[in-house]
Write an enzyme that holds these catalytic residues in place. Structure first.
Site, mmCIF file in Angstrom:
data_model
loop_
_atom_site.group_PDB
_atom_site.id
_atom_site.type_symbol
_atom_site.label_atom_id
_atom_site.label_comp_id
_atom_site.label_asym_id
_atom_site.label_seq_id
_atom_site.Cartn_x
_atom_site.Cartn_y
_atom_site.Cartn_z
ATOM 1 N N CYS A 88 0.876 -1.104 0.112
ATOM 2 C CA CYS A 88 0.022 -0.014 0.136
ATOM 3 C C CYS A 88 0.870 1.151 0.072
ATOM 4 C CB CYS A 88 -0.917 0.196 1.216
ATOM 5 S SG CYS A 88 -2.121 -1.451 1.523
ATOM 6 N N HIS A 92 0.990 5.169 -1.821
ATOM 7 C CA HIS A 92 0.567 6.047 -0.926
ATOM 8 C C HIS A 92 1.266 6.542 0.044
ATOM 9 C CE1 HIS A 92 -3.591 4.803 -2.399
ATOM 10 N NE2 HIS A 92 -3.215 3.792 -2.302
ATOM 11 N N CYS A 126 -7.414 -1.733 -5.226
ATOM 12 C CA CYS A 126 -5.809 -1.487 -5.274
ATOM 13 C C CYS A 126 -5.168 -2.708 -5.203
ATOM 14 C CB CYS A 126 -5.603 -0.702 -3.988
ATOM 15 S SG CYS A 126 -5.647 0.963 -3.996
ATOM 16 N N CYS A 192 -36.980 1.193 13.942
ATOM 17 C CA CYS A 192 -36.122 1.180 15.134
ATOM 18 C C CYS A 192 -35.325 2.343 15.307
ATOM 19 C CB CYS A 192 -35.440 -0.215 15.067
ATOM 20 S SG CYS A 192 -35.880 -1.722 15.416
ATOM 21 N N HIS A 193 -34.528 2.655 14.148
ATOM 22 C CA HIS A 193 -33.511 3.653 14.465
ATOM 23 C C HIS A 193 -34.067 5.044 14.188
ATOM 24 C CE1 HIS A 193 -30.554 0.400 15.157
ATOM 25 N NE2 HIS A 193 -31.108 -0.133 14.031
ATOM 26 N N ARG A 230 -23.052 -5.816 9.960
ATOM 27 C CA ARG A 230 -23.979 -5.289 10.919
ATOM 28 C C ARG A 230 -25.335 -5.220 10.330
ATOM 29 N NH1 ARG A 230 -26.357 -6.018 13.819
ATOM 30 N NH2 ARG A 230 -27.200 -5.185 15.590
ATOM 31 N N CYS A 234 -29.072 -7.019 11.311
ATOM 32 C CA CYS A 234 -30.056 -6.655 11.619
ATOM 33 C C CYS A 234 -31.338 -7.145 10.795
ATOM 34 C CB CYS A 234 -29.967 -4.938 11.046
ATOM 35 S SG CYS A 234 -29.491 -3.769 12.314
#
Lengths: 273, 108, 150
Positions: A88, A92, A126, A192-193, A230, A234
């Site tokens: 990398c 960079h 990349c 919910c959120h 996540r 959910c």
């Protein structure tokens, strides 16, 4: 048969115990004022919805286990891989300067692919195009570590996704997903959120579902969890068939949800329950 | 895979000072209680022992059970009577040992 | 069972609330696997309540990572120090959590770790001093299970 009054008694006791839990939390949750036209008046990080013990774990950068990933990826950043003989760092340089702000602005439009890409996808582009190395699998420790490391370079910087121009149909698509009810429980993200954040759903204290801390160290999993995992979780919780990680559906949702948290400081690696 | 543990302690202390030491090491701490997707038990693999010594003398140690969270965090104190070197060791169930060292000087 | 009326239901619910809000009058007696660990550690000698302060959240946000700090009162000199502290969780499949071994070079008998608690239960600490005396302390931690964080 259980008398309905016994059920009432249980309900009173349950409600009171929830109230006890809630009062143990600090009632005041600090946020930032939302820009005009936003869905929230105040945008609040998930940090504010967690217990003082969980917040303390995030705040101490030695105790925060997310930093184990940051340190692992700092080494991986310098590691040459693939047939081009590059790391990398070859392109960079020092991540501390070159990657500053990059993670805060993801997902970002990619002209060549003519679609938005998120940080995980950018890292793998990349690897496959410039390093000629194998792309990392989603959920692999290597990819989540590197995503965390790059996002960490924006720590404290405001979430700043662009949603106009070619991004706008993706934004609209994400918004539609956000308000669509899914699964046997027939719940949308908004159920919910948006409508019930700050309230308990069973044992869960619902947050605004902000993404500024991802990848996040979840106490439940005892490891860093990337955002699309996540999302999957959910959808699984509402008993729906989840979209695939890195699918266009989740990418659009990532963009839209990032906008819902626009201006929140990047907290990666955060600690959540 | 041996990884660099994370350590936090002061670089120097006055004679007789009690300092705080924080340690964090990357480890899955597989409890032996879980099952894999096929329903087969996942064998236990934990850090079962941690020791800290200073100039060869024991300061603090602990025996750990599967009820310790993944990525074990251990915080304790040490009294500094002289300049010297801390040696830390985490022993895995498989017999491998993760080690680290840290020097501390006395304040003039 | 006889069905109850609405007034009784309120009384019952309210009574339960009062019960849960009351501070625990006395420590629960340690039984089962945890008792066996203690027996082995103390050699059957009785540990006295005191000297240990045990810091744990009242409600753990997730049972997989519960912060635990403890301090044992002691001068921590070559003549008088805390030798070992055993930590047990009486509701886990195996009660053992950790045994901490201090020396006078520790300076303080103080430590923090993070533990796993399978369910709401008592966490027990037993300290063995250099003179052989034994002290104990315990705390109940509520572990929330269910929902998305479960």
């Amino acid at each position: 048969m259980l008398s309905r009054y016994i059920r009432l008694a249980v309900a009173i006791a349950a409600a009171a115990s929830v109230a006890t839990c809630a009062s143990a939390e600090e009632p005041e949750r600090k946020g930032i004022p939302a820009p005009p036209g936003h869905v929230f008046k105040t945008i609040i990080s998930g940090y504010q919805f967690r217990s003082k013990e969980t917040r303390a774990l995030q705040d101490d950068d030695l105790e925060n286990p997310g930093f184990l990933a940051v340190e692992r990826a700092a080494d991986a950043w310098k590691k040459v891989e693939g047939s081009e003989g590059k790391s990398c760092m070859s392109c960079h340089g020092e991540a501390e300067t070159s990657m500053k702000g990059v993670g805060a602005a993801m997902p970002k439009w990619d002209d060549k692919l003519a679609k938005p890409v998120n940080l995980e996808q950018r890292i793998n582009i990349c690897r496959s195009e410039h390093m000629k190395a194998e792309p990392w699998k989603f959920k692999s420790r290597e990819l989540t570590d590197m995503t965390t490391f790059v996002r960490y370079q924006s720590h404290g910087m405001p979430v700043a996704v662009k949603t106009d121009g070619p991004m706008s149909p993706w934004f609209e698509r994400g918004k539609q997903t956000y308000y669509t009810r899914y699964g046997q429980l027939d719940l949308a993200c908004a159920s919910c959120h948006e409508r019930n954040n700050g309230k308990f759903m069973r044992a869960d204290f619902l947050s605004q579902g902000q993404t500024n801390g991802f990848p996040t160290y979840r106490l439940r999993d005892q490891r860093l969890v990337p955002l699309h995992e996540r999302f999957e979780g959910c959808m699984f919780d509402v008993r729906a068939e989840p979209f695939k990680p890195l699918s266009d559906e989740f990418l659009a949702l990532e963009l839209y949800v990032a906008w819902r948290g626009i201006g929140l400081p990047v907290e990666t690696p955060s600690v959540r329950n | 895979m041996a990884e660099k543990p994370r350590l936090k302690l002061p670089k120097e202390a006055t004679k007789g000072e009690i300092i705080q030491i924080k340690t964090l090491v990357s480890h899955v701490m597989e409890s032996g209680q879980r099952k894999d997707a096929q329903g087969k038990p996942i064998p236990r693999k934990i850090i079962n022992k941690f020791t800290c010594e200073f100039n060869g003398k024991p300061v603090f140690s602990c025996v750990l059970e599967p009820a310790i969270s993944a990525n074990p965090y251990i915080q304790f104190d040490a009294r500094i009577d002289e300049a010297g070197t801390f040696k830390f060791a985490w022993t895995d169930d498989d017999g491998s040992v993760i080690t680290a060292e840290e020097k501390i000087a006395l304040k003039a | 069972m006889k069905a109850i009326n609405r007034r009784q239901a309120f009384a019952l619910g309210g009574g339960f609330v009062m019960l849960t809000l009351m501070p625990m009058a006395a420590d629960a007696e340690v039984t089962g696997d945890a008792a066996k660990w203690i027996e082995k550690f103390t050699g059957g000698k009785q540990a006295v309540k005191g000297k240990i302060s045990l810091d744990l959240p009242e409600i753990a946000e997730n049972g997989n990572t519960v912060p635990l700090s403890l301090t044992v009162e002691s001068p921590m000199t070559a003549d008088s120090y805390v030798k070992e502290v055993m930590i047990l969780a009486d509701g886990n499949p195996n009660a053992g959590v950790a045994t901490l071994m201090f020396t006078p070079l520790s300076g303080k008998a103080e430590a923090s770790i993070r533990i796993r608690l399978a369910t709401t239960q008592n966490v027990v600490a037993v300290a063995k001093m250099s003179d052989g005396s034994l002290f104990t302390e315990q705390k109940t931690v509520k572990v929330t299970i269910g929902g998305c964080g479960g």
